[in-house]
Design an enzyme around this catalytic site. Structure first.
Site, mmCIF file in Angstrom:
data_model
loop_
_atom_site.group_PDB
_atom_site.id
_atom_site.type_symbol
_atom_site.label_atom_id
_atom_site.label_comp_id
_atom_site.label_asym_id
_atom_site.label_seq_id
_atom_site.Cartn_x
_atom_site.Cartn_y
_atom_site.Cartn_z
ATOM 1 N N CYS A 151 -31.944 41.224 14.486
ATOM 2 C CA CYS A 151 -30.636 41.636 13.949
ATOM 3 C C CYS A 151 -29.536 40.694 14.421
ATOM 4 C CB CYS A 151 -30.330 43.073 14.374
ATOM 5 S SG CYS A 151 -31.353 44.310 13.523
ATOM 6 N N CYS A 297 8.781 -15.365 2.349
ATOM 7 C CA CYS A 297 10.236 -15.402 2.391
ATOM 8 C C CYS A 297 10.815 -15.109 1.020
ATOM 9 C CB CYS A 297 10.714 -16.768 2.883
ATOM 10 S SG CYS A 297 12.493 -16.860 3.103
ATOM 11 N N CYS A 302 12.961 -23.822 -5.778
ATOM 12 C CA CYS A 302 12.434 -24.393 -7.011
ATOM 13 C C CYS A 302 12.300 -25.912 -6.828
ATOM 14 C CB CYS A 302 13.354 -24.085 -8.185
ATOM 15 S SG CYS A 302 12.797 -24.795 -9.761
ATOM 16 N N CYS A 312 16.794 -10.500 -6.429
ATOM 17 C CA CYS A 312 17.747 -10.286 -7.517
ATOM 18 C C CYS A 312 17.834 -11.458 -8.482
ATOM 19 C CB CYS A 312 19.136 -9.980 -6.953
ATOM 20 S SG CYS A 312 19.918 -11.390 -6.135
ATOM 21 N N CYS A 326 22.011 -9.052 -1.266
ATOM 22 C CA CYS A 326 21.484 -8.308 -2.414
ATOM 23 C C CYS A 326 20.721 -7.060 -1.978
ATOM 24 C CB CYS A 326 20.566 -9.189 -3.259
ATOM 25 S SG CYS A 326 18.995 -9.545 -2.473
#
Length: 514
Positions: A151, A297, A302, A312, A326
């Site tokens: 039991c 960064c 360019c 931005c 920005c």
């Protein structure tokens, strides 16, 4: 185009970008910065490996056994009831007494002599099945109730399968006493060894799953380690496997963004990921040719010679002393379009900034070998400056501060643009507080970009001693700016929200359990 920048762990993949080395405490000397690097392990956080879990449990058992002179299974019952909090056990014992402590936890403590006298006959009548069995075919629990083993076994199996393994009560009517776990395990093992093993594992892992000071490492796949903090504090920790996470919510380490805000942010990012531009190419504002971002960064170059802001798209100065403001959200578009809503544009701005900085974390993490190569070249030339540890210190400061800045944007969105937190401040003070917060972001971003350019500039064409001085100075300034940003956020937060306190050395690295 060449991009220079360094960061820390990103949003969904923060485990990959853990803090590299512990760094400075704000002192403007490389020695002061290096001293902090030596403190890599935090004794208040402990890694508990799977094989050490039982030893960690027994360490807690011993404290309570020394206090109350109890057996181990009694102590386990008390600790599970009180969620493994020894201080609570001690407090209840002092304030309410031993009997109250035991009864509340369902603990029945009787001497072996009392139990033996209760079971003096050779034959027992089980009050569950009403069968007469030999005494050795029955078992008596600490409460004094005795039933046949069949039991008991059926009762225990039913309770384990029903998810009640931690606190299995006696099956006598109205008896709330907790059964001896060793008796449970021994009886169940004869009928179902697998279930008995599962029962033992549940009791073992209760030390982690029911303990507010211990949590599983959330690594995937799971490393099997648990992290324990000595104080119930709000903190971020690093497991031995390298995964960094918030101990409060078990998500990735992302301070200074509170848990709820981060949860909401992740859900919204998953639902509205299309709002953010994921391309890695933008057009130069001067020659209008495509420029690919191959570094971290956000001040990019360019081939035509024009520098511009990746965030931005605006033109920037060639001087690294100047910064491009920005990082502050502008409502110019709202003035032009009366139908525009503040919330969507605020979300878009926050997403763009967040993604730009977390992308930088990933890109710059790949550039560490470039720094190592620079150091090797200078050392081969027998340069007068033989110690280049300031490079690693600057790198780590850049890595951590980038992560802090990136996670400040989800906070900023919910604090100032989302309706869920509009109750946090009066409308008449919202704008000046927002301006102050974004000023902190802007100042930190500017110095981060400067430090990134200094680290990845061509040192052969520059004065290395001057570069060293600038990197150490910028590291110190950035540390102070990070602290200022944290202070600002803590002042803005509603009382029910908490962030992990600022740590100049980054996330706590847990020490090994011994």
């Amino acid at each position: 185009m060449e991009d220079y920048y360094y960061g820390s762990s990103d949003d969904e993949n923060s485990d990959q970008y853990s803090d590299r080395v512990d760094d400075d405490d704000g002192e403007d000397s490389v020695d002061g910065l290096q001293d902090q690097e030596l403190c890599s392990k935090d004794p208040s956080c402990t890694v508990i490996r799977q094989e050490s879990l039982l030893a960690a449990q027994k360490e807690v058992f011993q404290k309570v056994m020394d206090l109350l002179s109890l057996k181990e299974h009694h102590v386990r019952t008390l600790l599970i009831y009180h969620c493994w909090d020894v201080e609570t056990v001690s407090k209840v014992f002092v304030e309410r007494g031993k009997e109250r402590l035991y009864s509340e936890a369902g603990l029945s403590v009787r001497s072996s002599k009392d139990l033996n006298s209760s079971q003096s006959s050779d034959e027992v009548t089980c009050q569950i099945c009403f069968k007469h069995v030999n005494a050795y075919e029955s078992s008596m629990m600490d409460c004094g109730h005795c039933f046949c083993n069949i039991c008991w076994t059926q009762h225990f199996i039913m309770k384990i399968q029903g998810g009640q393994s931690r606190r299995i009560t006696c099956m006598a009517h109205k008896c709330e006493a907790i059964c001896d776990q060793e008796n449970v395990r021994n009886l169940v093992s004869t009928a179902d060894p697998h279930l008995a093993t599962m029962f033992y594992k549940i009791l073992l892992e209760s030390y982690v799953e029911d303990n507010k000071k211990v949590k599983w490492c959330p690594s995937l796949p799971h490393c099997g380690n648990a992290i324990r903090v000595e104080r119930d504090e709000y903190c971020e920790v690093e497991c031995a496997c390298g995964v960094q996470f918030c101990f409060s919510c078990s998500s990735e380490a992302r301070s200074p963004c509170p848990c709820l805000m981060w949860k909401l942010w992740k859900e919204m990012r998953q639902d509205e990921s299309g709002m953010v531009n994921s391309t890695n190419t933008k057009y130069c504002p001067k020659c209008h040719k495509p420029v690919e971002k191959n570094g971290g960064c956000n001040r990019v170059h360019c081939l035509c010679g024009q520098q511009f802001c990746w965030l931005c798209g605006g033109k920037t100065s060639t001087s690294i002393a100047d910064h491009h403001p920005c990082g502050q959200y502008k409502d110019d578009r709202l003035e032009k379009d009366g139908l525009a809503k503040r919330q969507p544009w605020g979300y878009s701005h926050s997403c763009i900034q967040f993604k730009a900085h977390t992308d930088s974390l990933e890109l710059e993490a790949r550039l560490q070998s470039r720094l190592n190569s620079k150091i090797e070249i200078l050392e081969e030339k027998n340069h007068e400056l033989r110690d280049f540890s300031w490079v690693t210190v600057g790198f780590n400061r850049l890595f951590r501060s980038r992560r802090i800045l990136s996670y400040s944007y989800p906070f900023g969105y919910y604090m100032f643009y989302d309706d869920q937190f509009k109750y946090a401040m009066e409308q008449n003070v919202r704008e000046p507080k927002q301006n102050l917060f974004e000023d902190h972001q802007e100042q930190l971003q500017a110095k981060i970009e400067n430090l990134s350019e200094q680290l990845f500039a061509d040192w052969e064409e520059r004065d290395v001693l001057d570069t060293r001085r600038q990197i150490i100075t910028l590291s110190t300034v950035i540390n102070n700016l990070c602290k200022n940003l944290y202070d600002c956020i803590e002042e803005l937060l509603p009382p029910e929200h908490i962030i992990v306190p600022y740590r100049c050395m980054g996330v706590k690295k847990a020490s090994e359990f011994h």
